[in-house]
Structure formats: C-alpha cells, structure tokens
Scaffold this motif. Structure first.
Motif, PDB file in Angstrom:
ATOM      1  N   SER A  96      31.803   9.823 -12.005  1.00 30.89           N
ATOM      2  CA  SER A  96      31.811  11.079 -12.752  1.00 30.89           C
ATOM      3  C   SER A  96      30.566  11.917 -12.490  1.00 30.89           C
ATOM      4  CB  SER A  96      31.927  10.790 -14.254  1.00 30.89           C
ATOM      5  OG  SER A  96      30.828  10.009 -14.696  1.00 30.89           O
ATOM      6  N   GLN A  97      29.500  11.299 -12.001  1.00 31.32           N
ATOM      7  CA  GLN A  97      28.282  12.024 -11.642  1.00 31.32           C
ATOM      8  C   GLN A  97      28.257  12.398 -10.164  1.00 31.32           C
ATOM      9  OE1 GLN A  97      26.010  12.939 -14.028  1.00 31.32           O
ATOM     10  NE2 GLN A  97      27.582  12.086 -15.394  1.00 31.32           N
ATOM     11  N   LYS A  98      29.391  12.202  -9.493  1.00 29.47           N
ATOM     12  CA  LYS A  98      29.541  12.463  -8.070  1.00 29.47           C
ATOM     13  C   LYS A  98      28.645  11.559  -7.219  1.00 29.47           C
ATOM     14  CE  LYS A  98      31.098  17.266  -8.342  1.00 29.47           C
ATOM     15  NZ  LYS A  98      30.902  18.658  -7.866  1.00 29.47           N
ATOM     16  N   SER A  99      28.309  10.406  -7.774  1.00 31.60           N
ATOM     17  CA  SER A  99      27.503   9.430  -7.035  1.00 31.60           C
ATOM     18  C   SER A  99      28.426   8.450  -6.327  1.00 31.60           C
ATOM     19  CB  SER A  99      26.571   8.663  -7.981  1.00 31.60           C
ATOM     20  OG  SER A  99      25.609   9.521  -8.537  1.00 31.60           O
ATOM     21  N   SER A 100      28.215   8.285  -5.044  1.00 30.50           N
ATOM     22  CA  SER A 100      28.974   7.305  -4.265  1.00 30.50           C
ATOM     23  C   SER A 100      28.312   5.936  -4.405  1.00 30.50           C
ATOM     24  CB  SER A 100      29.006   7.732  -2.801  1.00 30.50           C
ATOM     25  OG  SER A 100      27.695   7.632  -2.249  1.00 30.50           O
ATOM     26  N   PRO A 101      28.981   4.876  -3.985  1.00 34.68           N
ATOM     27  CA  PRO A 101      28.316   3.571  -3.966  1.00 34.68           C
ATOM     28  C   PRO A 101      27.023   3.573  -3.154  1.00 34.68           C
ATOM     29  CG  PRO A 101      30.675   3.297  -3.696  1.00 34.68           C
ATOM     30  CD  PRO A 101      30.417   4.768  -3.638  1.00 34.68           C
ATOM     31  N   LEU A 102      26.976   4.417  -2.091  1.00 35.90           N
ATOM     32  CA  LEU A 102      25.759   4.500  -1.281  1.00 35.90           C
ATOM     33  C   LEU A 102      24.619   5.136  -2.073  1.00 35.90           C
ATOM     34  CD1 LEU A 102      24.445   3.986   1.441  1.00 35.90           C
ATOM     35  CD2 LEU A 102      25.291   6.204   2.212  1.00 35.90           C
ATOM     36  N   HIS A 103      24.928   6.120  -2.913  1.00 36.05           N
ATOM     37  CA  HIS A 103      23.917   6.701  -3.800  1.00 36.05           C
ATOM     38  C   HIS A 103      23.286   5.617  -4.675  1.00 36.05           C
ATOM     39  CE1 HIS A 103      25.656  10.728  -2.920  1.00 36.05           C
ATOM     40  NE2 HIS A 103      24.494  11.187  -3.335  1.00 36.05           N
ATOM     41  N   ILE A 104      24.157   4.776  -5.258  1.00 34.74           N
ATOM     42  CA  ILE A 104      23.675   3.749  -6.185  1.00 34.74           C
ATOM     43  C   ILE A 104      22.850   2.695  -5.447  1.00 34.74           C
ATOM     44  CG2 ILE A 104      24.418   1.914  -7.733  1.00 34.74           C
ATOM     45  CD1 ILE A 104      26.737   3.702  -8.554  1.00 34.74           C
ATOM     46  N   LYS A 156      26.038  -2.092   4.830  1.00 32.69           N
ATOM     47  CA  LYS A 156      27.482  -2.348   4.917  1.00 32.69           C
ATOM     48  C   LYS A 156      28.286  -1.109   4.541  1.00 32.69           C
ATOM     49  CE  LYS A 156      26.991  -7.296   4.109  1.00 32.69           C
ATOM     50  NZ  LYS A 156      27.293  -7.610   5.520  1.00 32.69           N
ATOM     51  N   LEU A 157      27.804  -0.350   3.576  1.00 30.51           N
ATOM     52  CA  LEU A 157      28.497   0.876   3.190  1.00 30.51           C
ATOM     53  C   LEU A 157      28.405   1.927   4.291  1.00 30.51           C
ATOM     54  CD1 LEU A 157      27.295   1.099  -0.521  1.00 30.51           C
ATOM     55  CD2 LEU A 157      29.608   0.561   0.267  1.00 30.51           C
ATOM     56  N   LEU A 158      27.261   2.010   4.942  1.00 25.63           N
ATOM     57  CA  LEU A 158      27.100   2.961   6.042  1.00 25.63           C
ATOM     58  C   LEU A 158      28.015   2.628   7.210  1.00 25.63           C
ATOM     59  CD1 LEU A 158      23.252   3.637   6.308  1.00 25.63           C
ATOM     60  CD2 LEU A 158      25.050   5.319   5.908  1.00 25.63           C
ATOM     61  N   ALA A 159      28.211   1.356   7.455  1.00 24.16           N
ATOM     62  CA  ALA A 159      29.075   0.957   8.567  1.00 24.16           C
ATOM     63  C   ALA A 159      30.511   1.411   8.342  1.00 24.16           C
ATOM     64  CB  ALA A 159      29.025  -0.568   8.733  1.00 24.16           C
ATOM     65  N   VAL A 160      30.921   1.504   7.077  1.00 23.76           N
ATOM     66  CA  VAL A 160      32.289   1.906   6.754  1.00 23.76           C
ATOM     67  C   VAL A 160      32.404   3.425   6.607  1.00 23.76           C
ATOM     68  CG1 VAL A 160      34.106   1.741   5.006  1.00 23.76           C
ATOM     69  CG2 VAL A 160      32.792  -0.291   5.648  1.00 23.76           C
ATOM     70  N   ALA A 161      31.387   4.031   5.964  1.00 24.51           N
ATOM     71  CA  ALA A 161      31.452   5.472   5.683  1.00 24.51           C
ATOM     72  C   ALA A 161      30.102   6.137   5.974  1.00 24.51           C
ATOM     73  CB  ALA A 161      31.852   5.693   4.230  1.00 24.51           C
ATOM     74  N   PRO A 162      29.751   6.332   7.247  1.00 25.26           N
ATOM     75  CA  PRO A 162      28.444   6.919   7.585  1.00 25.26           C
ATOM     76  C   PRO A 162      28.270   8.355   7.099  1.00 25.26           C
ATOM     77  CG  PRO A 162      29.853   6.759   9.532  1.00 25.26           C
ATOM     78  CD  PRO A 162      30.543   6.005   8.443  1.00 25.26           C
ATOM     79  N   GLU A 163      29.407   9.045   6.894  1.00 26.96           N
ATOM     80  CA  GLU A 163      29.297  10.439   6.449  1.00 26.96           C
ATOM     81  C   GLU A 163      28.789  10.561   5.019  1.00 26.96           C
ATOM     82  OE1 GLU A 163      33.452   9.095   5.328  1.00 26.96           O
ATOM     83  OE2 GLU A 163      32.031   8.780   6.961  1.00 26.96           O
ATOM     84  N   MET A 164      28.727   9.444   4.286  1.00 28.76           N
ATOM     85  CA  MET A 164      28.261   9.491   2.903  1.00 28.76           C
ATOM     86  C   MET A 164      26.784   9.864   2.803  1.00 28.76           C
ATOM     87  SD  MET A 164      30.971   9.012   1.270  1.00 28.76           S
ATOM     88  CE  MET A 164      30.242   9.019  -0.344  1.00 28.76           C
ATOM     89  N   CYS A 165      26.046   9.798   3.914  1.00 27.18           N
ATOM     90  CA  CYS A 165      24.643  10.237   3.923  1.00 27.18           C
ATOM     91  C   CYS A 165      24.511  11.708   3.520  1.00 27.18           C
ATOM     92  CB  CYS A 165      24.038  10.041   5.314  1.00 27.18           C
ATOM     93  SG  CYS A 165      23.497   8.363   5.641  1.00 27.18           S
ATOM     94  N   TRP A 166      25.568  12.483   3.743  1.00 23.75           N
ATOM     95  CA  TRP A 166      25.529  13.921   3.483  1.00 23.75           C
ATOM     96  C   TRP A 166      26.037  14.290   2.095  1.00 23.75           C
ATOM     97  CZ3 TRP A 166      23.456  17.271   7.035  1.00 23.75           C
ATOM     98  CH2 TRP A 166      23.258  16.776   8.329  1.00 23.75           C
ATOM     99  N   TRP A 167      26.774  13.410   1.440  1.00 26.47           N
ATOM    100  CA  TRP A 167      27.415  13.756   0.179  1.00 26.47           C
ATOM    101  C   TRP A 167      26.375  13.903  -0.930  1.00 26.47           C
ATOM    102  CZ3 TRP A 167      32.888  11.394  -0.875  1.00 26.47           C
ATOM    103  CH2 TRP A 167      33.719  11.686   0.216  1.00 26.47           C
ATOM    104  N   ARG A 168      26.606  14.888  -1.788  1.00 26.47           N
ATOM    105  CA  ARG A 168      25.652  15.181  -2.858  1.00 26.47           C
ATOM    106  C   ARG A 168      26.230  14.808  -4.219  1.00 26.47           C
ATOM    107  NH1 ARG A 168      21.616  19.710  -1.735  1.00 26.47           N
ATOM    108  NH2 ARG A 168      21.605  19.933   0.513  1.00 26.47           N
TER     109      ARG A 168
END
Length: 435
Positions: free
Chosen positions: A73-81, A93-105
């Motif tokens: 609900s805070q728009k935080s991905s597992p990578l944020h946490i 491990k999260l980056l290996a699956v979804a590297p584009e999450m580095c850009w998500w805000r």
C-alpha cells in the motif's frame, strides 16, 4: 476464502523461516501463493524480506516470481524492504528476478537505491549499482539527489562511496539552491563538512536561492558546542579566500583584453616612435630610422627596452591564457598573471619616457620622471605581493597535504621544489608547524 488461522500460520512461517510449514500449507492451498495479502497489502515476499528469511524468499520466488514486482500500500516492493533492512542476499535474489525494480518508486518518491543510502547500507548500494549507476541519478522531492539524502541522514560512509561513483552529482543543487555543504552545515555535521571541504570537485562558495553561502548559514544558525562551531567556522573561512588558481580563470576575459591592448600599444610605438623617423639619408642617419635614436640615444635605448618588455610579456600572457594552461596549472597561471603586470609596468615606463622626450618644458620632465618612478615602484611592489600570494598558496597546500598524510610525489615538479624548500625551512625552525 482463506481462514484467519491459515493466514496467521503462513505469516508466522514466512517471518520465522519455517520452510516446511510454508510448503505444507501451500500444497494444501496452492492458490494462496498468488493472491494472499497481509496488512498493508503485503505478500509473502514482503514479509520474508522484512524478517531476512532468505530460504522463504527462494521458495516463494520458485513458486511465483511475479510477486517480486508487486508493491504494498506504500508502493514499496520487496526490494525496497530488503534494501531498507540491509538484507544483501535477499536483494540479490530479487534483483535476479526483477532487475527493473531498481527504478520503481514508493510513495515517498524513493527507489531502492535511495532507501539503502538513507539507511546506510553500503553493501546493498554496491549491489544495486553493479550494472548501472543510473537509478542513483534520479532526483527526489524538491530536486534533492541521493547525495543530499546521505547528508540529510548523516550517512558519511555511504556518501563517500557514492561520490566515487557519482562524481558529477557532488556539485548538484536542489530546488532551493542548497548544496551538500549547505545541508552539512545545517545539520552541524563536522566530519561531513571536513570531507566536502577536502574534496576538490565540490564548489565551496556556492550560494543558495537566498544568496547565502555555507559560512553565512553557520553564523545565522542556532548555537552549537563551542569547539564544533569553531572547527566548522575555521574550515569554511579558509574557503572564502579564493586561491590564485580559482581567481585567474574568472579573469581570463579581462586579462586578454588588457594584454592585447598593451601589445597593440607596444607595436605602435615600435613602428611609429616618438618624434617620428628620418625621411632622408645622411651621414648620421638613414631614412626610416627613429629621430630619437640620433638626438637622444640613451633615452631611446631605455624606451625600446621597456617597450619590448611590454610586448613580449603581453605575448607570453596571451599564449598562456589561450592555451588553457592557467586554468589547470598553478605555475603557468602565476606566470601569466605576473607577466601581465610586468607588461603594464613596462608600457607605463615607455609612455612616461615618450612624453618626457617630446615635451619641451623642463618642469614637465621632472614631473614625468616622478610619475615613472611612482608607477614603476607601485607595479613592482604588486609583483612582489603576487609572488607572496603564490608562495603562501603553495605553503598552505603543502601543510594541508602533510596534515592529511597525502602523497606529495604525484604533484608537478615546481610544487615539489617548493615543498622541499618548505620542509627544509621547517626543520631548521624558520617555519612554524602550526601555521
């Protein structure tokens, strides 16, 4: 509809790393791995990342890797946490699956790089920026950079790492015109101020949108401990005096105008000397020779020397400025500025002598001589002041590098010569070690 009991068991298994229970529950209820939501709209990956349960993250990613791209609900991905908690292996491990999450805000406008920097997790940062540093270039609220965020949260260790990777951001301003140095002063961060002052890329005298420098902010800010305040003040005061290396590039346009004008005047005197030239050939002279060379050879010789000095000094200055050396080499920069003042002194002497020989009034001769001596003395004194400023700049540079135990062997030859002189003077008691 899943029962609260089953939901609680899944939550406990994910948070405690109980892989056996998690697998058993998902075998009984396989749909839960896709649609189960905990408070704040978090999924199993959010819970496992929050508690650092790497084995649970592996198991869930094997079952449904798309969960890595789902935000709460805070728009935080597992990578944020994972970035906020500093769990390097989970982040990997999260980056290996979804590297584009580095850009998500998230709702605060921060991507995982910002979150890791704010919390001081250097290892996470190096992992996130391994493939590209571009996510770290993203601006935050009111134009702040990730470096501003480091200073704001007093993360000096992270700041040093990011400055090496993002050197071009070190001088960036936010929407209020605030630089890293402004924020460090506002936060009374002595170590950060010292680091920024020593960084050669940082613009020391930048003003914010209110027209204030870091030193002015320090003086106007709330009082802090006396020792800390004095240390910060001394660091910032040393920045208020622009070094010769910083001054000359700002003067380059004016310098070029002055020296070109002097060179033009000197050339004009050479081709059209005071008194003109002979128009005919005789036993004592030839056509085209200066009349003054025959009527007053001593004065003419002095005038030619002064005029030649002015012309050559102007050419030296023009060469040094146009080739760009003054902006990058201290020695050549000092030579250019000194040559300009020599040219000024020489052209002044040439002018006074020209007036002197072309004026019939003897009283005017005396006035001209006095003017020449005053001008020559003043410009000569200025030249020595320039030498003093240059040597003082070198001395302060040597003392700073010596205090920080930096290697002096990589400096230019002329600097090493002066460093050696300073060392010899200090060992013989001619130079105070605490200056």
């Amino acid at each position: 509809m899943v029962s609260e009991k089953v939901k609680m068991k899944l939550y406990n298994a994910a948070s405690q790393g109980d892989v056996t229970t998690l697998v058993h529950l998902l075998e009984e209820h396989p749909y839960l791995v896709h649609g189960l939501s905990f408070p704040c709209s978090r999924n199993l990956l959010h819970i496992a990342a929050m508690h650092g349960q790497t084995s649970i993250v592996e198991q869930v990613l094997n079952l449904n890797p798309e969960l890595a791209r789902i935000s709460d609900s805070q728009k935080s991905s597992p990578l944020h946490i994972a970035s906020a908690r500093g769990h390097v292996e989970i982040a990997s491990k999260l980056l290996a699956v979804a590297p584009e999450m580095c850009w998500w805000r998230d709702k605060q406008g921060m991507n995982p790089v910002h979150v890791a920097a704010m919390n001081g997790h250097v290892e996470i940062l190096e992992l996130l920026l391994l493939d590209s540093c571009m996510p770290a270039m993203e601006r935050l609220h009111r134009g702040q950079t990730v470096l501003h965020l480091c200073v704001k949260h007093a993360q000096l260790r992270v700041l040093k790492v990011l400055v090496e990777k993002l050197g071009e951001l070190v001088c960036a301003k936010d929407d209020d015109g605030e630089t890293l140095l402004h924020l460090a002063v506002r936060g009374n961060q002595l170590e950060t101020i010292q680091y920024l002052v020593e960084n050669q890329a940082v613009e020391k005298q930048t003003r914010n949108s209110m027209g204030k420098t870091a030193l002015q902010i320090l003086k106007e800010g709330p009082p802090t401990t006396a020792a800390t305040y004095l240390q910060m003040k001394n660091l910032l005061i040393n920045l208020t005096n622009d070094s010769l290396m910083e001054v000359l590039p700002k003067m380059s346009d004016v310098t070029m105008v002055v020296v070109i004008l002097i060179a033009t005047m000197a050339f004009q005197v050479a081709v059209s000397p005071p008194g003109g030239v002979w128009q005919d050939d005789k036993s004592s002279h030839r056509a085209g020779e200066a009349v003054l060379a025959t009527t007053n050879p001593k004065v003419y010789r002095h005038m030619v020397r002064a005029n030649t000095t002015a012309f050559v000094s102007s050419l030296i200055t023009i060469f040094l400025v146009t080739t760009g050396l003054p902006a990058t080499h201290f020695f050549f920069m000092a030579v250019a500025l000194y040559a300009m003042w020599v040219a000024l002194m020489a052209i002044a002497i040439s002018y006074v002598m020209s007036v002197d020989v072309t004026t019939p009034n003897q009283r005017m001769h005396s006035v001209g001589n006095v003017i020449m001596m005053v001008v020559a003395g003043a410009l000569n004194m200025f030249g020595w002041v320039l030498v003093y400023v240059a040597v003082r700049h070198l001395y302060r540079s040597w003392k700073n590098k010596k205090r920080r135990q930096q290697d002096l062997g990589g400096d230019a030859f002329i600097r090493r010569v002066f460093y050696r002189i300073f060392h010899l003077l200090e060992t013989r008691g001619f130079s105070r070690a605490d200056r």
